[in-house]
Every structure is written in structure tokens, then in C-alpha cells.
Design an enzyme around this catalytic site. Sequence first.
Site, PDB file in Angstrom:
ATOM      1  N   LYS A  22     -63.766 -28.363 -26.986  1.00  9.14           N
ATOM      2  CA  LYS A  22     -62.653 -28.468 -26.034  1.00  9.14           C
ATOM      3  C   LYS A  22     -62.187 -29.925 -25.922  1.00  9.14           C
ATOM      4  O   LYS A  22     -60.990 -30.203 -26.013  1.00  9.14           O
ATOM      5  CB  LYS A  22     -63.170 -27.944 -24.677  1.00  9.14           C
ATOM      6  N   SER A  23     -63.114 -30.849 -25.752  1.00 10.78           N
ATOM      7  CA  SER A  23     -62.734 -32.264 -25.593  1.00 10.78           C
ATOM      8  C   SER A  23     -61.951 -32.761 -26.813  1.00 10.78           C
ATOM      9  O   SER A  23     -60.932 -33.443 -26.684  1.00 10.78           O
ATOM     10  CB  SER A  23     -63.988 -33.141 -25.463  1.00 10.78           C
ATOM     11  N   SER A 164     -67.214 -42.489 -17.504  1.00 13.62           N
ATOM     12  CA  SER A 164     -66.348 -41.302 -17.612  1.00 13.62           C
ATOM     13  C   SER A 164     -65.441 -41.410 -18.823  1.00 13.62           C
ATOM     14  O   SER A 164     -64.636 -42.335 -18.945  1.00 13.62           O
ATOM     15  CB  SER A 164     -65.493 -41.163 -16.351  1.00 13.62           C
ATOM     16  N   ASP A 311     -71.981 -31.903 -18.827  1.00 12.52           N
ATOM     17  CA  ASP A 311     -71.488 -30.523 -18.714  1.00 12.52           C
ATOM     18  C   ASP A 311     -72.603 -29.495 -18.914  1.00 12.52           C
ATOM     19  O   ASP A 311     -72.414 -28.308 -18.655  1.00 12.52           O
ATOM     20  CB  ASP A 311     -70.366 -30.278 -19.731  1.00 12.52           C
TER      21      ASP A 311
END
Length: 425
Positions: A22-23, A164, A311
Amino acid sequence: MNITVKNIKNGLKGTITIPPDKSISHRAVMFSALTGGKTKITNFSKGADCISTLNIIQQLGCDVKFIDENNLIIIAPNKLITPTQVLNCGNSGTTMRLISGILATQNFESTLIGDASLSKRPMKRIIEPLELMGAQICHNDYRAPLKIFGKKLQPINYKSKLASAQVKSCILLAGLNTKGETTFEEPFKSRNHSELMLEYLGAEILSIGNKVSIKKSILQPKNLSIPGDISSAAFFIAAASIVPNSDIIVKNVGLNPTRTGIIDILQKMGANIEILNKKIECLEEIGDIRIKTSELNGAEIKAEIIPRLIDELPIIAVLASQANGKTIVKDAQDLRNKESDRISCLVKELTKIGINITETEDGFIIEGKTSIKGDAEVECYHDHRLAMSLYVAGLIAKKPITIKEFHWVDISFPEFLSLMEKIKI
Ligand code: S3P
């Protein structure tokens, strides 16, 4: 859609290919949009989050054509065009935070909105550094909707308190279109897919330790291929570790070292895990993972490994419930700012099914090994990763678990149930 998960008697067996990362999918379409040319993307994630990004780049003037299920062509305009409507990021924090870095340097205004969950998530982390670069953004107490008045920005040297990848990528994307050198430093290294893909596409970018700098650059169109998502694979890796008599191979998984904290922790816990067929594509490491059931021990999970498995912490909680001794997760305060408050929601639901878990301010403590009683109806709080973690717990629970609104898995992993069925024997 509510589903009921039952205990698996005979183990999980077989070989599966996990859906695309996804990233990396988000980045592939956003960065292609900045090349002014044609890009073929192979193995793009069709989870709802990445579709939100794809819709937005179309509103910004890109032409998108699917060749088949997961392969597509993007033709980018020479300059992004002014969107005529608001840009809807849906449930996706990555879309909103990364695209803000692109939009802040355009010569037009745009408005980003999100669903109920995304509209509650903190955006100060990107607004503050963008404002330091000179950006003009209207917000709702540092939350979406964000109205971005694009303009020329100045470079910054930014030291982030938070590790982040979303914040880092936002600032790198703003820096990519800003004269001079922009530098971003974080306390621990977060996932570096942006840095690798920007380098692959020809940006002047340099990473040293936890610091990365970028100069204004023109991206070259180049075909991109996306590996399987280790964060999706994690549910299968965890399931095979704890469902007795399992032996599975997960093929073509992204093994970027900034994402493999789950493998390192599992190895530390005593898992039977093997990496096969390693290779590199578009600067990203890829390989197959073989995993067999094994006896696990508790572990302490803190500090620099946290961004490398952020995650995976919900599924690690389920794994830890089957490990002997105590597992302590700390320094993971930002879990409270994900699609749900992943500390309190996780603790609440895992307690309902009989897992011995205690909430702390920046994580949780689990005492194992527990026999999961099940026999409960649980909530996923519109959070795909909580839904899948609860499902894996159901595979080893004594009595069935009903998970409400399980369709939230479609955010990242619409194929989850069909792949699970494939390896149940
Ligand atoms: C992501 C970075 C992480 C992660 C998220 C995806 C990304 O968020 O939790 O699911 O693609 O950059 P943070 O950067 O907020 O830690």
C-alpha cells in the site's frame, strides 16, 4: 458485513501471493504524476486507500488506464492542473499527508477532505513544517478539511520529534519543488520508500542515517513495479506461527529493512521463519517468506524498532498472547493516532476474547501464553488492521468469534478472506 471465525484444526498450508504494498502503491502513483510523462505501474494495490490516491491524481490532470486487474498506465500532464472539486482522501492518512506536500508548492488552491476517521487524525505534524517553509494552509484546528493555497516555498532544515514516513515524505515532496536544499531528520528511521523511489526517478536526494536531504529536481518517468505488502503478509505469517501444524510460503513480499521489524521480532521470539529468493526491484528488496508453527517466547518491543513494525503491532499483540512470558510494547504512543486508537481499541477487544492484555500510555503489556476463549462479538472500529488481527485470534480461539463490520479490511486487503480460505486445509 459481520463474519464468524472458527478454530482451525489441521493447520494452514500452501503458497500464496500477497497483494501489492500500500505505501509503495501510493508513492508510485503520486510520483508518476510529477514526471510529466508516461509510467507503467505493475502490481498496484487496489485497496480503497490507494484508489483514493489514484482518483486524486486524475483530478490533478493525470490520465489513468488499467491494462488489467493490477497493472496500469499513468500519463502525467506537464503541470498539474487546478482541481475543480474537493480532493477526497477517504480513510487514507498517507494520501492526505503526502499529497499536501505536493499541493503546497503548486500555483493553485485545493481542498483535501477525508472520512469521519481521517477528519479526526492529527495534521499538525505536516502543517507546522510546511508553514515553516512558507506554506499557507487553512485547517480545522489542525485537522481536515485542509485548504491549501499553493505557492513557492523556501527550503528548511527540519528536526522532527516524531519518526514518521508520512511527515518525512510530505516535506521531501515539498522540497522536491523548492529551490535550495531541504533536510528532514527524525529520531529513528521510518520507512524509506519515498527516498528510494525518488532516487530511482532521478531526484537529487541523499540519506545518511536518520537524515535525508533533497534538492529541487525534475523526476524522470520510469516504469515501476510494486512488491507484496509485508504489512498484509504479517497476518498470514502470524497465523502460520500460532495455528498448530502450519507451513506456508508467502511469495514476492517487500523486504525493505525499514519494514521488516516484524520478521526480526518473530525471530527473536523463536519463530520458524525463512527468507528465500531474495532480489531487488526498483531499489526495493523482495523475497519469499516460509513460516512454520513454533513455540514462541515474549519479547520487549521499543524505541528504534517501533517505526519498522508500527502497523504490525495489533497482530503482534495476538502473537504475544501465544508466547510464553511477558511481551512489553512501549514508545508506540502514535498508535493512538492511526485509523483507530490502536492501543485502547485493541486492549478492549482482545480482553473480550480472553487475552491477558494491559493498556499503558505508549503501548501495552501481554502475559502469555493464554488460551483464547473466544465466544464473543467484537468490534473493529472501522480499522482494517484490527479486523484482520481479530480474525487471526479467531483461528485459535476455543469458541467462534464474530467480528462486526469486517468489510473494513477492504481499505488495504480486499483479498484477505479468499487467501485465508486458500490455505485452510
Ligand atoms: C505510512 C507510514 C506510517 C504507517 C502508515 C503508512 C506510509 O505512518 O503507519 O500505515 O506509507 O508512509 P506514520 O508515518 O504516521 O508513522
